[in-house]
Design a protein around this motif. Structure first.
Motif, PDB file in Angstrom:
ATOM      1  N   ARG A  54      30.027  39.533  41.146  1.00 21.64           N
ATOM      2  CA  ARG A  54      29.545  38.929  39.909  1.00 21.64           C
ATOM      3  C   ARG A  54      28.697  37.671  40.118  1.00 21.64           C
ATOM      4  O   ARG A  54      28.603  36.824  39.238  1.00 21.64           O
ATOM      5  CB  ARG A  54      30.741  38.594  39.004  1.00 21.64           C
ATOM      6  CG  ARG A  54      31.746  37.613  39.610  1.00 21.64           C
ATOM      7  CD  ARG A  54      32.815  37.232  38.601  1.00 21.64           C
ATOM      8  NE  ARG A  54      33.726  36.256  39.155  1.00 21.64           N
ATOM      9  CZ  ARG A  54      34.882  36.549  39.737  1.00 21.64           C
ATOM     10  NH1 ARG A  54      35.251  37.806  39.826  1.00 21.64           N
ATOM     11  NH2 ARG A  54      35.669  35.613  40.214  1.00 21.64           N
ATOM     12  N   ASN A  94      28.760  47.280  39.995  1.00 24.15           N
ATOM     13  CA  ASN A  94      28.945  46.765  38.645  1.00 24.15           C
ATOM     14  C   ASN A  94      30.387  46.862  38.188  1.00 24.15           C
ATOM     15  O   ASN A  94      30.714  46.411  37.097  1.00 24.15           O
ATOM     16  CB  ASN A  94      28.061  47.542  37.659  1.00 24.15           C
ATOM     17  CG  ASN A  94      26.599  47.202  37.819  1.00 24.15           C
ATOM     18  OD1 ASN A  94      26.261  46.072  38.110  1.00 24.15           O
ATOM     19  ND2 ASN A  94      25.734  48.192  37.651  1.00 24.15           N
ATOM     20  N   LYS A  97      32.857  43.769  36.358  1.00 25.31           N
ATOM     21  CA  LYS A  97      32.160  42.511  36.079  1.00 25.31           C
ATOM     22  C   LYS A  97      32.627  41.856  34.796  1.00 25.31           C
ATOM     23  O   LYS A  97      32.359  40.700  34.563  1.00 25.31           O
ATOM     24  CB  LYS A  97      30.652  42.744  36.025  1.00 25.31           C
ATOM     25  CG  LYS A  97      30.028  42.873  37.399  1.00 25.31           C
ATOM     26  CD  LYS A  97      28.525  42.729  37.320  1.00 25.31           C
ATOM     27  CE  LYS A  97      27.920  42.664  38.716  1.00 25.31           C
ATOM     28  NZ  LYS A  97      26.464  42.485  38.668  1.00 25.31           N
ATOM     29  N   GLY A  98      33.318  42.615  33.948  1.00 21.70           N
ATOM     30  CA  GLY A  98      33.808  42.022  32.715  1.00 21.70           C
ATOM     31  C   GLY A  98      35.082  41.243  32.890  1.00 21.70           C
ATOM     32  O   GLY A  98      35.552  40.585  31.973  1.00 21.70           O
ATOM     33  N   SER A 391      32.299  47.781  33.423  1.00 22.50           N
ATOM     34  CA  SER A 391      32.630  46.368  33.526  1.00 22.50           C
ATOM     35  C   SER A 391      34.117  46.065  33.399  1.00 22.50           C
ATOM     36  O   SER A 391      34.579  45.020  33.835  1.00 22.50           O
ATOM     37  CB  SER A 391      31.892  45.587  32.431  1.00 22.50           C
ATOM     38  OG  SER A 391      32.385  45.936  31.150  1.00 22.50           O
TER      39      SER A 391
END
Length: 438
Positions: A54, A94, A97-98, A391
């Motif tokens: 990230r 990815n 990433k959240g 994410s």
């Protein structure tokens, strides 16, 4: 001592100032040398945020690649295995990433862990004055349409056969209930003679796993078949490569192929390899993936019915497996969801691990009203959490009186959940113009 305020990553730096506030020339040289050393030190360090997938600094003063391994293990990475690998030193993934922040670094809204227990029981004495949540869910992306009540025990399967206007639900109360999709009323109850361990539909067919057998019904022709061969409870069913597969309590996976000539299912194979019960399965391409109580996932080649890989990264029962895009997702009572990706050799390896505080029971994937992929995860704290993919940003949470063991998607943005009390709930994704503006 001066305390500097937190930077954009939440770190706080503390500086001791010693000596005069206006440095001499020698102290200036020392400061310059120290600054140069610090820059060089950063250039030789791997970016922590890149390793987590990230990093958003452009340019970043730290390395975005792993340094070569030092001899004799000196300086070896202490990061846990199977958690955020960056295979082949390629661009960061990815996945995940959240975690810890939403779009543009914003922290996601706090989601309550539990609603009011008295509200769940239907008798909260405080009413609107209660300081706890009085709702079955938290989200502005979907809504609860209705409750379907009738089963006396946990719902273990939900099916929507094509060409039918009925919703079917199976339960450990040894019954299958038919629900009218227009009125929400129960249209019939069928006693199947044993606990329903699982239930799926494929075309007009409904397949029901019970102890020592699989029942097959054709909702259009009325054909009722009993497929023998299983020993013990049938926990998982899946259709793939024009065959029906059943995961059995004794660790075997049985396969049948449909014969149009005899309008029947003929035994095709018996896949042996798991030591304990097979409780989850999914087909992706020409591969069958099976999760078991022996804590492993086995990958089977459907052309040869041979096991070509055994995945042993989970530490407890593999409760559910799901194919999404080119990835395999798996969940377990070890409190993790793992994302698997194929390497250059074709073998699967963990590329991301999502960790929570509770065991995971069921995975289900679907698209929201804007066609964005969403993962529904049932946890054994009696909740279902919804995550954006890839994410893992949380979209909302569903609460239940007991564990949700069955999740099924339907047409038109509908989805269904069935819990341990025997209750089904019908949900619907909301289009942006349907969402509350409050």
């Amino acid at each position: 001592m001066d305390v500097e305020t937190g930077d954009r990553y939440g770190n706080k730096r503390m500086h001791n100032r010693l000596g005069p506030s206006h440095p001499t020339s020698s102290s200036s040289s020392s400061a310059a040398a120290a600054a140069a050393a610090a820059v060089n030190d950063r250039a030789n360090k791997v970016c922590y945020h890149w390793r987590a997938g990230r990093c958003n600094r452009h340019p970043c003063p730290f390395l975005h690649s792993e340094p070569p391994a030092a001899p004799d293990g000196v300086g070896a990475s202490k990061r846990p295995n199977n958690h955020w690998r960056n295979p082949n030193a390629g661009p960061p993934s990815n996945w995940g990433k959240g975690r810890g922040g939403g779009a543009a670094g914003r922290a996601p809204a706090k989601v309550p862990d539990r609603p009011c227990k008295h509200f769940l029981a239907g008798n909260c004495p405080y009413g609107e004055n209660c300081r706890f949540l009085h709702s079955w869910f938290v989200s502005d992306s979907f809504s609860l349409l209705t409750h379907l009540q009738g089963h006396q025990k946990v719902v273990t399967g939900i099916a929507l056969p094509s060409g039918s206007d009925k919703l079917y639900s199976g339960s450990k109360d040894e019954s299958v209930r038919l629900w009218d999709c227009q009125t929400g009323q129960c249209a019939g109850v069928i006693n199947v003679g044993g606990e329903v361990g699982c239930m799926i539909s494929e075309g007009p067919w409904i397949f029901i796993g019970i102890p020592n057998a699989v029942k097959a019904w054709n909702t259009q022709t009325g054909t009722d078949l009993n497929l023998s061969g299983p020993t013990g409870q049938v926990y998982a069913l899946v259709v793939g490569n024009e065959m029906l597969f059943a995961g059995i309590q004794d660790g075997r996976i049985l396969a049948w192929k449909f014969s149009a000539v005899g309008n029947c299912f003929e035994p095709a194979a018996s896949l042996v390899g798991h030591r304990l019960a097979v409780v989850s399965m999914v087909v992706g391409g020409m591969r069958l993936y099976s999760g078991s109580m022996d804590n492993t996932i086995k990958v089977w080649d459907l052309a040869t019915f041979q096991c070509i890989q055994t995945l042993s990264d989970h530490e407890s029962v593999v409760m559910s497996v799901l194919c999404w895009d080119q990835f395999l997702l798996s969940c377990s009572l070890d409190q993790t969801i793992k994302v698997w990706a194929a390497t250059e050799t074709g073998n699967l390896e963990v590329t991301y691990t999502h960790k929570e505080e509770h065991g995971v029971l069921t995975l289900c994937g679907m698209h929201d009203a804007q066609a964005k992929p969403v993962l529904l995860c049932s946890w054994n704290d009696n909740s279902v959490r919804l995550y954006d993919l890839p994410s893992f940003s949380e979209r909302g949470r569903i609460f239940s009186k007991e564990e949700v063991r069955a999740i099924q998607i339907g047409p038109g943005g509908l989805f269904f959940t069935g819990d341990g009390t025997g209750e089904l709930k019908v949900w619907k994704w909301l289009a942006p113009n349907e969402r509350s503006t409050s």
